[in-house]
Write a protein that holds these residues in place. Sequence first.
Motif, PDB file in Angstrom:
ATOM      1  N   UNK A   1       4.530   3.453   2.790  1.00 51.68           N
ATOM      2  CA  UNK A   1       4.150   4.503   3.871  1.00 51.68           C
ATOM      3  C   UNK A   1       5.911   3.941   4.289  1.00 51.68           C
ATOM      4  N   UNK A   2       6.189   3.152   4.985  1.00 51.37           N
ATOM      5  CA  UNK A   2       7.631   2.835   5.390  1.00 51.37           C
ATOM      6  C   UNK A   2       8.625   2.504   4.418  1.00 51.37           C
ATOM      7  N   UNK A   3       7.614   1.603   3.343  1.00 51.79           N
ATOM      8  CA  UNK A   3       9.328   1.425   2.942  1.00 51.79           C
ATOM      9  C   UNK A   3       9.405   1.317   1.397  1.00 51.79           C
ATOM     10  N   UNK A   4       7.823   2.278   0.940  1.00 51.33           N
ATOM     11  CA  UNK A   4       8.044   3.196  -0.295  1.00 51.33           C
ATOM     12  C   UNK A   4       8.315   4.502  -0.255  1.00 51.33           C
ATOM     13  N   UNK A   5       7.726   5.359  -1.392  1.00 56.35           N
ATOM     14  CA  UNK A   5       7.521   7.060  -1.656  1.00 56.35           C
ATOM     15  C   UNK A   5       7.286   7.335  -0.444  1.00 56.35           C
ATOM     16  N   UNK A   6       6.058   6.709   0.686  1.00 57.57           N
ATOM     17  CA  UNK A   6       5.296   7.081   1.481  1.00 57.57           C
ATOM     18  C   UNK A   6       4.204   7.805   1.307  1.00 57.57           C
ATOM     19  N   UNK A   7       3.158   8.384   2.285  1.00 58.65           N
ATOM     20  CA  UNK A   7       1.683   8.451   1.425  1.00 58.65           C
ATOM     21  C   UNK A   7       1.771  10.002   2.417  1.00 58.65           C
ATOM     22  N   UNK A   8       0.351  10.487   1.355  1.00 55.56           N
ATOM     23  CA  UNK A   8      -0.011  12.383   1.850  1.00 55.56           C
ATOM     24  C   UNK A   8      -1.144  12.103   2.501  1.00 55.56           C
ATOM     25  N   UNK A   9      -1.231  13.181   3.194  1.00 55.06           N
ATOM     26  CA  UNK A   9      -2.820  13.028   3.101  1.00 55.06           C
ATOM     27  C   UNK A   9      -4.078  13.097   2.296  1.00 55.06           C
ATOM     28  N   UNK A  10      -5.103  12.174   2.126  1.00 50.03           N
ATOM     29  CA  UNK A  10      -5.551  11.702   1.380  1.00 50.03           C
ATOM     30  C   UNK A  10      -5.332  11.025  -0.087  1.00 50.03           C
ATOM     31  N   UNK A  11      -4.114  10.258   0.180  1.00 43.97           N
ATOM     32  CA  UNK A  11      -3.924   9.547  -0.815  1.00 43.97           C
ATOM     33  C   UNK A  11      -4.708   8.335  -0.653  1.00 43.97           C
ATOM     34  N   UNK A  12      -4.549   7.338  -1.718  1.00 47.05           N
ATOM     35  CA  UNK A  12      -4.838   6.180  -0.947  1.00 47.05           C
ATOM     36  C   UNK A  12      -3.803   5.006  -2.246  1.00 47.05           C
ATOM     37  N   UNK A  13      -3.368   3.572  -1.328  1.00 48.81           N
ATOM     38  CA  UNK A  13      -2.584   3.080  -2.285  1.00 48.81           C
ATOM     39  C   UNK A  13      -3.298   2.335  -3.717  1.00 48.81           C
ATOM     40  N   UNK A  14      -2.283   2.028  -4.993  1.00 49.25           N
ATOM     41  CA  UNK A  14      -2.633   1.524  -6.128  1.00 49.25           C
ATOM     42  C   UNK A  14      -1.619   0.568  -5.932  1.00 49.25           C
ATOM     43  N   UNK A  15      -2.544  -0.936  -5.864  1.00 53.61           N
ATOM     44  CA  UNK A  15      -2.117  -2.350  -6.444  1.00 53.61           C
ATOM     45  C   UNK A  15      -1.429  -2.737  -7.686  1.00 53.61           C
ATOM     46  N   UNK A  16      -0.377  -2.477  -8.751  1.00 52.09           N
ATOM     47  CA  UNK A  16      -0.280  -1.581  -9.592  1.00 52.09           C
ATOM     48  C   UNK A  16      -0.115  -3.879  -9.789  1.00 52.09           C
TER      49      UNK A  16
ATOM     50  N   UNK B   1      -2.763  -7.940  -6.777  1.00 49.40           N
ATOM     51  CA  UNK B   1      -3.286  -8.856  -5.910  1.00 49.40           C
ATOM     52  C   UNK B   1      -3.023  -7.311  -4.928  1.00 49.40           C
ATOM     53  N   UNK B   2      -4.661  -7.819  -4.112  1.00 45.08           N
ATOM     54  CA  UNK B   2      -4.592  -6.890  -2.802  1.00 45.08           C
ATOM     55  C   UNK B   2      -3.961  -7.877  -1.904  1.00 45.08           C
ATOM     56  N   UNK B   3      -3.231  -8.890  -1.502  1.00 48.41           N
ATOM     57  CA  UNK B   3      -2.393  -9.302  -0.194  1.00 48.41           C
ATOM     58  C   UNK B   3      -1.331  -9.289  -0.609  1.00 48.41           C
ATOM     59  N   UNK B   4      -0.796  -8.294  -1.754  1.00 52.12           N
ATOM     60  CA  UNK B   4       0.996  -7.506  -1.891  1.00 52.12           C
ATOM     61  C   UNK B   4       0.658  -6.513  -1.306  1.00 52.12           C
ATOM     62  N   UNK B   5       2.135  -6.344  -0.493  1.00 56.28           N
ATOM     63  CA  UNK B   5       2.557  -5.617   0.255  1.00 56.28           C
ATOM     64  C   UNK B   5       3.482  -5.153  -0.916  1.00 56.28           C
ATOM     65  N   UNK B   6       3.895  -5.704  -1.354  1.00 57.12           N
ATOM     66  CA  UNK B   6       5.992  -5.091  -1.553  1.00 57.12           C
ATOM     67  C   UNK B   6       5.979  -3.373  -2.257  1.00 57.12           C
ATOM     68  N   UNK B   7       6.458  -2.873  -1.948  1.00 51.03           N
ATOM     69  CA  UNK B   7       6.654  -1.415  -2.019  1.00 51.03           C
ATOM     70  C   UNK B   7       6.521  -0.833  -3.401  1.00 51.03           C
ATOM     71  N   UNK B   8       7.355  -1.555  -4.294  1.00 49.12           N
ATOM     72  CA  UNK B   8       6.950  -1.479  -5.660  1.00 49.12           C
ATOM     73  C   UNK B   8       6.256  -2.467  -6.565  1.00 49.12           C
ATOM     74  N   UNK B   9       5.294  -2.951  -6.086  1.00 47.32           N
ATOM     75  CA  UNK B   9       3.741  -3.640  -6.623  1.00 47.32           C
ATOM     76  C   UNK B   9       2.887  -1.706  -6.199  1.00 47.32           C
ATOM     77  N   UNK B  10       3.121  -1.033  -4.625  1.00 49.58           N
ATOM     78  CA  UNK B  10       2.410  -0.459  -4.936  1.00 49.58           C
ATOM     79  C   UNK B  10       2.976   1.005  -5.081  1.00 49.58           C
ATOM     80  N   UNK B  11       1.803   2.046  -5.595  1.00 48.56           N
ATOM     81  CA  UNK B  11       1.848   3.655  -5.474  1.00 48.56           C
ATOM     82  C   UNK B  11       0.753   4.534  -4.906  1.00 48.56           C
ATOM     83  N   UNK B  12       1.395   5.196  -4.456  1.00 49.07           N
ATOM     84  CA  UNK B  12       0.435   6.327  -3.796  1.00 49.07           C
ATOM     85  C   UNK B  12       0.014   7.485  -5.449  1.00 49.07           C
ATOM     86  N   UNK B  13      -1.455   7.570  -4.714  1.00 47.48           N
ATOM     87  CA  UNK B  13      -2.217   7.533  -5.820  1.00 47.48           C
ATOM     88  C   UNK B  13      -3.634   8.318  -5.431  1.00 47.48           C
ATOM     89  N   UNK B  14      -4.260   9.188  -5.474  1.00 45.59           N
ATOM     90  CA  UNK B  14      -5.037   9.732  -5.560  1.00 45.59           C
ATOM     91  C   UNK B  14      -6.457   8.941  -5.330  1.00 45.59           C
TER      92      UNK B  14
END
Length: 127
Positions: A68-83, A86-99
């Motif tokens: 939300x803060x460093x990536x593209x943001x999150x809309x209501x109801x979205x979850x974060x997919x770790x591309x 790695x569940x411990x990863x918080x690199x915004x380039x490795x994360x995507x907001x998806x349904x």
Amino acid sequence: MPRRARAIRPGMRLNAQPMPSDLKRLLDKVEVCKETGCWNWQAARDPQGYGVFWFNGKMRWAHRASCQWLGGGLEDGQVVNHKCGNRACINPEHLEAVSVAYNATYRAPAKTETESCSSCDTSLPPF
């Protein structure tokens, strides 16, 4: 009668904007893996291996804050997919907001830090 605090659900957004000190605190708790580019969370984790930290008086998932803060943001109801898987990863380039439906169907298989990066320090417990 006092109001009960709502539990944090996967689709909840962090409604407040972070202060610079919040971002610094978030980023101070990562170790960057040179092999994979993952920003591995080095502080507290929940039993599933996701990083957690306090923000505005509540426990929050670190990967959601990063998205939300460093990536593209999150809309209501979205979850974060770790591309990276790695569940411990918080690199915004490795994360995507998806349904939720997309994440349930297409998410990468979960990996531990050891599986995703052989050079990472895995001595921390998952919580």
